[in-house]
Design an enzyme around this catalytic site. Structure first.
Site, PDB file in Angstrom:
ATOM      1  N   ARG A  41      15.818  -1.545   6.784  1.00 56.82           N
ATOM      2  CA  ARG A  41      16.708  -1.125   6.183  1.00 56.82           C
ATOM      3  C   ARG A  41      16.702   0.371   4.833  1.00 56.82           C
ATOM      4  O   ARG A  41      16.717   1.151   5.590  1.00 56.82           O
ATOM      5  CB  ARG A  41      17.618  -1.998   5.881  1.00 56.82           C
ATOM      6  CG  ARG A  41      18.551  -2.346   4.571  1.00 56.82           C
ATOM      7  CD  ARG A  41      19.110  -3.391   4.030  1.00 56.82           C
ATOM      8  NE  ARG A  41      18.534  -4.477   4.292  1.00 56.82           N
ATOM      9  CZ  ARG A  41      18.397  -5.553   5.051  1.00 56.82           C
ATOM     10  NH1 ARG A  41      19.977  -4.857   6.073  1.00 56.82           N
ATOM     11  NH2 ARG A  41      18.734  -6.464   5.811  1.00 56.82           N
ATOM     12  N   THR A  42      15.729  -0.404   4.312  1.00 60.39           N
ATOM     13  CA  THR A  42      14.842   0.331   3.063  1.00 60.39           C
ATOM     14  C   THR A  42      14.581   1.629   4.063  1.00 60.39           C
ATOM     15  O   THR A  42      15.297   3.166   2.960  1.00 60.39           O
ATOM     16  CB  THR A  42      14.001   0.145   2.591  1.00 60.39           C
ATOM     17  OG1 THR A  42      14.093  -0.917   2.659  1.00 60.39           O
ATOM     18  CG2 THR A  42      13.707   0.542   1.544  1.00 60.39           C
ATOM     19  N   LYS A  68     -11.929   0.455  10.288  1.00 62.62           N
ATOM     20  CA  LYS A  68     -11.939   2.386   9.182  1.00 62.62           C
ATOM     21  C   LYS A  68     -12.219   2.078   7.686  1.00 62.62           C
ATOM     22  O   LYS A  68     -13.304   2.907   7.329  1.00 62.62           O
ATOM     23  CB  LYS A  68     -10.960   3.623   9.912  1.00 62.62           C
ATOM     24  CG  LYS A  68     -11.438   3.349  10.851  1.00 62.62           C
ATOM     25  CD  LYS A  68      -9.965   4.537  11.165  1.00 62.62           C
ATOM     26  CE  LYS A  68     -10.174   5.138  12.943  1.00 62.62           C
ATOM     27  NZ  LYS A  68      -8.849   5.798  13.271  1.00 62.62           N
ATOM     28  N   ARG A 121       6.173   1.841   0.704  1.00 61.17           N
ATOM     29  CA  ARG A 121       6.493   0.221   0.895  1.00 61.17           C
ATOM     30  C   ARG A 121       5.169  -0.289   1.059  1.00 61.17           C
ATOM     31  O   ARG A 121       4.592   0.223   2.491  1.00 61.17           O
ATOM     32  CB  ARG A 121       7.205  -0.125   1.941  1.00 61.17           C
ATOM     33  CG  ARG A 121       7.448  -1.378   1.848  1.00 61.17           C
ATOM     34  CD  ARG A 121       8.353  -1.987   1.590  1.00 61.17           C
ATOM     35  NE  ARG A 121       8.708  -2.894   0.994  1.00 61.17           N
ATOM     36  CZ  ARG A 121      10.250  -3.598   1.010  1.00 61.17           C
ATOM     37  NH1 ARG A 121      11.375  -2.454   0.741  1.00 61.17           N
ATOM     38  NH2 ARG A 121      11.165  -4.632   1.571  1.00 61.17           N
ATOM     39  N   HIS A 146      10.398  -2.489  -7.222  1.00 60.77           N
ATOM     40  CA  HIS A 146      11.251  -1.853  -6.102  1.00 60.77           C
ATOM     41  C   HIS A 146      12.428  -1.152  -6.645  1.00 60.77           C
ATOM     42  O   HIS A 146      13.475  -1.875  -6.915  1.00 60.77           O
ATOM     43  CB  HIS A 146      11.783  -2.541  -4.364  1.00 60.77           C
ATOM     44  CG  HIS A 146      12.903  -2.227  -3.782  1.00 60.77           C
ATOM     45  ND1 HIS A 146      12.442  -0.941  -3.437  1.00 60.77           N
ATOM     46  CD2 HIS A 146      13.240  -2.725  -2.764  1.00 60.77           C
ATOM     47  CE1 HIS A 146      12.965  -1.154  -2.561  1.00 60.77           C
ATOM     48  NE2 HIS A 146      13.120  -1.859  -1.850  1.00 60.77           N
TER      49      HIS A 146
END
Lengths: 315, 315, 315
Positions: free
Chosen positions: C59-60, C89, C110, C138
């Site tokens: 959604r975001t 890594k 995110r 957020h």
């Protein structure tokens, strides 16, 4: 003036000196344009790149996709291409490639099996670029490495280059050594623990082209004399015991002290990601060029996409 | 002249003969343009397609996304839509769809549950295209199958079509049989092992529309007389024993010998991916049309996107 | 006229009243344009957004990517960024960010760890927008929440706002309370079970800015008097026993009966996804604004991208 002669980019061996010059000249031109008047911003408009990654490699994928977008092209992408050949469905790479080549104008393929890109190119009706096929090739990495050296020193001539770390299994140093034979008066110093020495095939190839090379185990003995140190990661699993590894690993870390001993105009390269073989403190040294090197991947990939797809347009 | 009457594309049953003609005519036009003067290259500029794949299907997804890009549109995409309805968050498909319809101009949805696309369409303020919902429908596959036949024979009339393999569980052959009732003088031969016979509902539907059909178990008895062989994969798990499966499977492989027995202008189709039911040797036979068939998916999807979104523009 | 002063968008605390006004004014302008004559449809042409999602949030991500595309920009995207920092890594977030900032013009990140966006911004040569960093911030969610209230009531003044549910752990209500101190004559009522009360730091901050607030446990006592009910989900795991949870949860469900008791012009908000704290029957009530709220995320993100990237252009 001549059209770009390659249909696909599969391995470093496809590039002779003329081709390297064409690719690097185009990269220079597109780089200048990107920070300049953007006359090439729509040169691949209407073209589609398909990213087929059978294993994820976000860095490489983003570099190719950014290159395509910077030239006005579009992208369809998967990090999940392995699903194609799932046991359940069992489709061959050949069938997948053939279908994909109906949906795009160029395929960028990353695969876990050596030889995959070549097999895909055999069947594809559109250009295929190898973005790494397992233990096989990763030609755009090799090109950006050579480009970074050529860009720094305005060509490659009379240079002494040290390759450090895991030379036996490291794909990048093998390709770089191979491509350096296309240039004049290059000398290579292989610096590694005995267990990770460069393989004989590359040494034989260098001899054939009369490229001077020697082997060292001591980085300190080498760093003051070279124009370029190409660092790579030494992997634990190459060693028989953790003790052996610990003894070896520390000797191949490019500490700030070792950097101090380097020539003022020498450069430090690394294919990235790094772990601890170059400490963060080195990042601000003007000799540290590994982030520019990564950035150069963008210009090299722009050049290849431009050359492969524009040929197609005029062809 | 009339605007396209559909708001969403959910199931094959939405398409009558007039609609099929509109879609195929548009597909022809956009295909010609794609290899021609590209007058439609920006016809969906400024529009966004949202790919919502609750299960991955790279081939189908790429086909839709390429279609959108070829018309100048843009794409937002996920192969991970299942995360929406994760146990932790528990959001309904309805809420997800409603929110997504605020971010895009058309939704392409692939879901593992039959009926999902229809439920999404109920709530969506923008067109929804069903890209396969589990055991349910996959209408764009059905359309591209019919389009491939129509395209090859300049229409569908007086044709004899064999459907071979798993006719009981195969979504594609069921939809194809359904859509063939919209055409005149078509005859269908169902060729399958007894355990995979076509279901009664489709047979009843064919009877209602007076479409001639018969059933066979022997591919060799049928291949010389038909204009089209539509192959599908027979899945092991349909059989009670591996022995039964092995006995059956070999009889439904379209070997080069069987292809030799076909009419010179007949065609071979397959929804792909194939496993071994069509050997690679057949690929170069001019009758093999399964890769063109996959390619036709692009033109059909371009047509649907164009018709759904341009209506919206004028509406 | 003044250029947008932020280089990155990392936390709500960066936004004072002037900045909120600039962002909301820009959002209004871009929203009007989106449904109007599309003069901004190419304002970010040639710019690339890199979506770096270390955990998926479709959604975001779609909201940001749609925002970029609506302004004519392009997108490179991964839901799999965690692979960067894989144990194998071991690359640092700093190195990843530095490399990515050579491939794009803005990074949307995110991450599961609080503070990640800030650390990325420290190293990045291009703007970084925090799209949620674990228990941290957020900020674009906080902005769209305030924007939704301001948009409904033509500003924020003389409003009584109830925040309901999990106020202790809920990131959104904390940020909203913080930002409401920038407005005049706002009164906040915190409605929660005792175990989920708003923390002392926010209460102290409200006191400092002389914002009236009180606490309630009974939703019914509050709903008739407020202009806005901001609902959140109460999570089972906050309670010591399932019995306690069941006793509490039902009291914080906004049933149609409770909605009936609300003022006619009041609004209902929710950051979504919801589970059962707002029943579907409420969706058609004109007071239900949570889908508009989600949609407003698009306009806020368009505004931020426009302000961050256009400044860059003129700077």
């Amino acid at each position: 003036m001549n059209p770009f002669p390659l249909e696909h980019v599969i391995e470093s061996q496809q590039f002779d000196r003329d081709l390297l010059d064409i690719v690097f000249r185009t990269a220079n031109q597109l780089k200048a344009d990107l920070y300049g008047d953007r006359r090439y911003a729509k040169s691949l408009e209407g073209k589609i790149l398909a990213s087929l990654f059978y294993e994820p490699s976000t860095r490489t994928r983003f570099s190719f996709e950014s290159a395509m977008l910077r030239l006005g092209g579009a992208v369809i992408t998967t990090e999940n291409a392995r699903e194609f050949s799932s046991a359940a469905k069992g489709e061959s790479l050949a069938d997948s490639t053939r279908i994909m080549s109906g949906y795009a104008d160029v395929i960028v393929m990353r695969h876990n099996e050596a030889g995959s890109a070549s097999r895909a190119a055999d069947i594809s009706s559109i250009p295929v670029i190898n973005a790494g096929d397992g233990a096989g090739q990763h030609p755009t990495q090799a090109l950006l490495d050579v480009y970074t050296i050529a860009d720094t020193f305005s060509g490659i001539k009379n240079l002494k280059i040290a390759m450090v770390g895991d030379l036996r299994y490291g794909r990048t140093v093998r390709s770089l050594a191979y491509l350096l034979t296309k240039y004049e008066n290059v000398e290579i110093i292989f610096v590694s623990p005995p267990v990770c020495k460069m393989e004989g095939d590359i040494k034989a190839y260098l001899n054939k082209y009369e490229i001077l090379w020697r082997e060292e185990t001591d980085l300190d003995a080498v760093s003051p004399e070279v124009d370029c140190i190409y660092m790579t990661r030494i992997q634990k699993e190459r060693f028989h015991s953790l003790e052996d590894y610990n003894a070896a690993a520390g000797k191949y870390i490019l500490t700030p002290e070792r950097v101090q001993a380097m020539k003022p105009n020498a450069i430090i390269m690394h294919p990235l990601p790094r772990v601890n073989e170059i400490p963060k403190e080195v990042d601000n040294d003007p000799r540290a060029r590994y982030f520019d090197q990564a950035q150069n991947g963008l210009f090299i990939r722009m050049a290849l996409l431009y050359l492969l797809l524009n040929k197609d347009r005029n062809g």
